[in-house]
Design an enzyme around this catalytic site. Sequence first.
Site, PDB file in Angstrom:
ATOM      1  N   GLN A  68      44.018  -0.559  -4.927  1.00 30.99           N
ATOM      2  CA  GLN A  68      44.719  -1.455  -5.950  1.00 30.99           C
ATOM      3  C   GLN A  68      44.933  -0.644  -7.236  1.00 30.99           C
ATOM      4  O   GLN A  68      45.523  -1.206  -8.034  1.00 30.99           O
ATOM      5  CB  GLN A  68      43.800  -2.537  -6.113  1.00 30.99           C
ATOM      6  N   ARG A  70      39.737 -12.194  -7.321  1.00 32.25           N
ATOM      7  CA  ARG A  70      40.973 -13.185  -7.543  1.00 32.25           C
ATOM      8  C   ARG A  70      40.917 -13.657  -9.161  1.00 32.25           C
ATOM      9  O   ARG A  70      40.758 -14.839  -9.095  1.00 32.25           O
ATOM     10  CB  ARG A  70      41.163 -14.254  -6.678  1.00 32.25           C
ATOM     11  N   GLU A  93      45.876 -15.606 -10.208  1.00 21.61           N
ATOM     12  CA  GLU A  93      44.327 -15.892 -10.330  1.00 21.61           C
ATOM     13  C   GLU A  93      43.865 -17.246 -10.986  1.00 21.61           C
ATOM     14  O   GLU A  93      42.856 -17.757 -10.788  1.00 21.61           O
ATOM     15  CB  GLU A  93      43.676 -14.633 -10.974  1.00 21.61           C
TER      16      GLU A  93
END
Lengths: 805, 163
Positions: A236, A383, A759
């Site tokens: 990521q 998240r 999120e």
Amino acid sequence: MKDLPESAERAEKLKGLGSSRKRVEDARFTQGKGNYVDDITLPGMLFGDFVRSPHAHARVTAIHTEEAMKVPGVLAVITAKDLEPLGLHWMPTLAGDKQMVLADGKVLFQGQEVAFVVATDRYAAADGIEAVEVEYEDLPVVVDPFKALEPDAPVLREDLEGKTEGAHGPRKHHNHIFTWEQGDREATEQVIAEADVVAEEMIYYHRTHPCPLEPCGCVASMDKVNGKLTIWGTFQAPHAIRTVVSLISGIEEHNIRIVSPDIGGGFGNKVGAYPGYICSAVASIVTGKPVKWVEDRMDNLMTTAFARDYWMKGRIAATKEGKITGLWCHVTADHGGFDACADPTKFPAGFFNICTGSYDIPTAYLSVDGVYTNKAPGGVAYRCSFRVTEAAYFIERMIEILAIELGMDAAELRRINFIKAEQFPYQSALGWEYDSGDYHTAWDKALEAVDYAGLRREQAERVEAFKRGETRKLLGIGLTHFTEIVGAGPVKNCDILGLGMFDSCEIRIHPTGSAIARLGTISQGQGHATTFAQILASEIGLPADSITVEEGDTDTAPYGLGTYGSRSTPVAGAATAMAGRKIRAKAQMIAAYLLEVHDDDLEWDVDRFAVKGDPERFKTMKEIAFAAYNQAIPGIEPGLEAVSYYDPPNMTYPFGAYVCVMEIDVDTGQTEIRQFYALDDCGTRINPMIIEGQVHGGLTEALAIAMGQEIAYDEMGNVKTGTLMDFFVPTAWETPHYTTDHTVTPSPHHPIGAKGVGESPNVGGVPAFSNAVHDAFRAFGLRQSHMPHDHWRVWKIANGLGLHG
Amino acid sequence: MGKQHYQITVNGEPQDVLAEPRELLIHTLREQLRITGPHIGCETSHCGACTVDIDGRSVKSCTVFTAQVAGKEITTVEGLGSPDAMHPLQEAFREHHGLQCGYCTPGMITRAYRLLQENPSPTEEEVRFGMAGNLCRCTGYQNIVKAILAAAAEMNASKEAAE
Ligand code: FES
Ligand code: FES
């Protein structure tokens, strides 16, 4: 006079901001032509996999590899001893701690990496793993963070013995990692002592796991001829990984190329560095061949970064009328065997200090103690933006409990405590400056949309009918008003491993008026190739369809800190807009030359510069692009390119109002979501279709967490939920239908006013589901029951309240 | 373990593969035939990412050995449409935003393809039930369900037009 409808038509064709443009990624993905890490096959590629510890805490006294080396296809078995001369048997974590790459004398959690078997294919590697024999000596196991802090608790991290100073200040105990304090302790304790009403409760946010559908993995390839190491992987944050790999391996950064191909979901699980990456790279360097490591689902759930595991003790003080006067919180944070959180350096508990939520709370105090236990390391933002989910759950539970204490309606209690629209920018008692918000408007809209008063009437009637024995079902109304803090972050206080958390965008306009933009972020399903092109289309007046967006290759993309914590839109999205503005500024000079007027006599109109007062005289961006490459313009360099590194002045603060209506069967503990209404305010909306999709997905992950998903351990440190059989991931059948809605309060400091959304639904969803369960039993005296609310636990609530007769 | 030859048909093409008896079909497809549409999300038959169609039934290809499918016809997402003529389900997933990271998508579409043969006009409930063997971590399913219902309508309409 400008022809307005005509320019509006031109704007629409660009498919810029606000367009529900279809995704450019989908043609590949729907035809099975994605390129995920496990799809990569290189000539001569080998396969590596781990021997893992069955014990949660044990000394490793011997590792016998001879038999494994006889297995056909097995080429090498790497242990900590082999890595030690390279200094690679331990690696730094993102949280300032270090972690064993392979067991160095002992293991600290079940599933820990002990040896790395390299073979010609995955079957041979599996055979090799079977043949490795490891001798263990059991040590006492601690899975409870409170017990870990007892004076005579076993020492988990022998490597830290005697060290009283950690990465985040003093350590109070051999299993203690850090203490982090915010706010004014004395003042808060005084407010609480003098308050009319105080509600006190322990709120546990259980350990869970991001569990992206694609597990973690990589392919490492050392090209010995040109000395270059390439690693394709589920990263990521590819640029940060390159820097880390360089720092720990000593290979110069220009000789390392990190590529994140398509990523099958991340949700925070793919931010950190794992032993598999190091071992694959070493194995490739040793064998001279590419080496692939891809974990399986059990490895993923048992060993890669978990999330949450926060014990949050709270006290909230208020006047008789319900005005909150103070908030006190102490967190015991279970970090597992190594501190491998992925938080900005100065925030060892992330942004948990957003725990005053959407409320104007004048006085507050927070302290967090990080603790080592015999569990897997992690503590990532599943998240969510760095512990914001825990914070939102904490305050939204405390509000409900305070409402019980006051005998008040929980919606009304929230309303009288919201920060008012005119108070923004608002300085919170725990140190944040909320950039913007209009909570009352959102709240009223939400309550009206669900007919809140009607629902409460129905609920009261249901309780009466239940008491009369006419029904066995209760109705819960779960409310949440959350405030997020995303877009990390300003370099002055946000860094990871010393790398400032700016982000970047580089744009090249091609002569014929199309473009490529490269960013420091990486999509894992968010649709960056679609949305970043939209931001640019609106800035530079070229159609989104003519703009390619590329991310994830450190050799070509500008440096950035990657995608997590909803930071892509607030940070890289801003960089994109700013780079676009640089392009436009140069384009204006070129247009002025072509039209033989002064720069100031031009105005921007969707896709062109036109002479003020004479809109028929104009140059389109396409024409300007060509001119940039074929005209010798005095004082202006040829070409049309720009790069922007954006250091955000502040975070952004998306918010939302959620209502969950739940039917609960008292006898079976079964729950059914009858209605879910989600209003999100993420500021300027780039692509409504994608926003809606993000909300659906985030709510479903929230549903999972609140209603059943957990990483559970027994007291021996065995993982009880290591497969998808035991670890709850909702199917289409269990997932309800969601209604989405929005208000728009643009961020005042973001170039296009966007705040990020991916999120929010997880941050707000978890308390909404959980509050619905609690609310259903409020009339029968329930105050607090820990998540996850699976059927068995809900049944136990009913049973404990004497509802089974 | 000794390897053996097995004849299988994948997306209409006959294939001769050399595999150990213990080799799983998903590995044969992905690693030998380089058909990488079907993905691996668990290898324990829970996630559905590896779903393929075998002789007219949806099968999770991580749960069968290649040896078991000798002589059978296998269809993967790659066999459903082509870049110039995408399957209505592929179009509908894009149109209705039925995917995000795309990892579950090939399995989802392959399963939905079979579901619509079994039940050409399903209700929303039937779609949700019929797709319950396929997990998605990104979308929350709402748009997947929408896409499948839209594709069903589209396929039924073109069938009617053809009749
Ligand atoms: S990989 Fe086959 S069901 Fe998950
Ligand atoms: S789109 Fe990511 S798992 Fe379904």
